[in-house]
Design a protein around this motif. Structure first.
Motif, PDB file in Angstrom:
ATOM      1  N   LYS A   2      51.295  43.978  46.848  1.00  0.00           N
ATOM      2  CA  LYS A   2      50.341  43.626  46.728  1.00  0.00           C
ATOM      3  C   LYS A   2      49.670  43.159  47.963  1.00  0.00           C
ATOM      4  CE  LYS A   2      50.946  41.481  41.839  1.00  0.00           C
ATOM      5  NZ  LYS A   2      50.497  41.169  41.302  1.00  0.00           N
ATOM      6  N   THR A   3      47.751  42.917  47.277  1.00  0.00           N
ATOM      7  CA  THR A   3      47.815  42.757  49.100  1.00  0.00           C
ATOM      8  C   THR A   3      45.861  41.882  48.393  1.00  0.00           C
ATOM      9  OG1 THR A   3      46.789  42.690  51.132  1.00  0.00           O
ATOM     10  CG2 THR A   3      46.377  44.455  49.406  1.00  0.00           C
ATOM     11  N   ALA A   4      45.488  40.705  49.648  1.00  0.00           N
ATOM     12  CA  ALA A   4      43.826  40.753  48.578  1.00  0.00           C
ATOM     13  C   ALA A   4      42.871  40.887  49.424  1.00  0.00           C
ATOM     14  CB  ALA A   4      43.976  39.175  49.162  1.00  0.00           C
ATOM     15  N   VAL A   5      42.082  41.327  48.984  1.00  0.00           N
ATOM     16  CA  VAL A   5      41.228  42.123  49.520  1.00  0.00           C
ATOM     17  C   VAL A   5      39.998  41.459  49.002  1.00  0.00           C
ATOM     18  CG1 VAL A   5      39.610  44.588  50.168  1.00  0.00           C
ATOM     19  CG2 VAL A   5      42.662  44.341  49.902  1.00  0.00           C
ATOM     20  N   ARG A  26      41.327  48.635  38.816  1.00  0.00           N
ATOM     21  CA  ARG A  26      40.961  48.867  40.222  1.00  0.00           C
ATOM     22  C   ARG A  26      41.838  49.374  41.506  1.00  0.00           C
ATOM     23  NH1 ARG A  26      39.003  43.985  37.442  1.00  0.00           N
ATOM     24  NH2 ARG A  26      40.881  42.787  38.501  1.00  0.00           N
ATOM     25  N   SER A  27      43.292  48.742  41.015  1.00  0.00           N
ATOM     26  CA  SER A  27      44.200  49.341  42.592  1.00  0.00           C
ATOM     27  C   SER A  27      44.314  50.458  42.190  1.00  0.00           C
ATOM     28  CB  SER A  27      45.348  48.485  42.317  1.00  0.00           C
ATOM     29  OG  SER A  27      44.870  46.741  41.989  1.00  0.00           O
TER      30      SER A  27
END
Length: 84
Positions: A2-5, A26-27
């Protein structure tokens, strides 16, 4: 992972709409886009690596059946001409 973009609002909406239309997450859309971008923009590690990948995909130059038959026929003609 997981990461925030951070994305501009219009791009987020476009990705979200695309994902919904194609029944994707979306991922998944963003991961596919990143893979596509990296594949198109990554330079080969070396010229040798690029040639090796091309040969692996298309075969050794001259390894097709017609080229093999031509070499075999040429060798036979040469052998025959040497006997004379």
């Amino acid at each position: 992972m997981k990461t925030a973009v951070s994305l501009p609002d219009d791009l987020f909406r476009a990705v979200d709409a695309y994902a919904k239309r194609h029944r994707l997450t979306r991922s998944g859309v963003l991961a596919a886009a990143a893979r596509h971008y990296l594949a198109r923009n990554a330079a080969p590690e070396s010229a040798t690596d690029a040639w090796n990948r091309a040969i692996e995909a298309g075969g050794q130059p001259g390894s097709d059946p017609a080229a093999t038959a031509f070499r075999r026929r040429t060798a036979a003609v040469i052998r025959k001409s040497r006997r004379r």
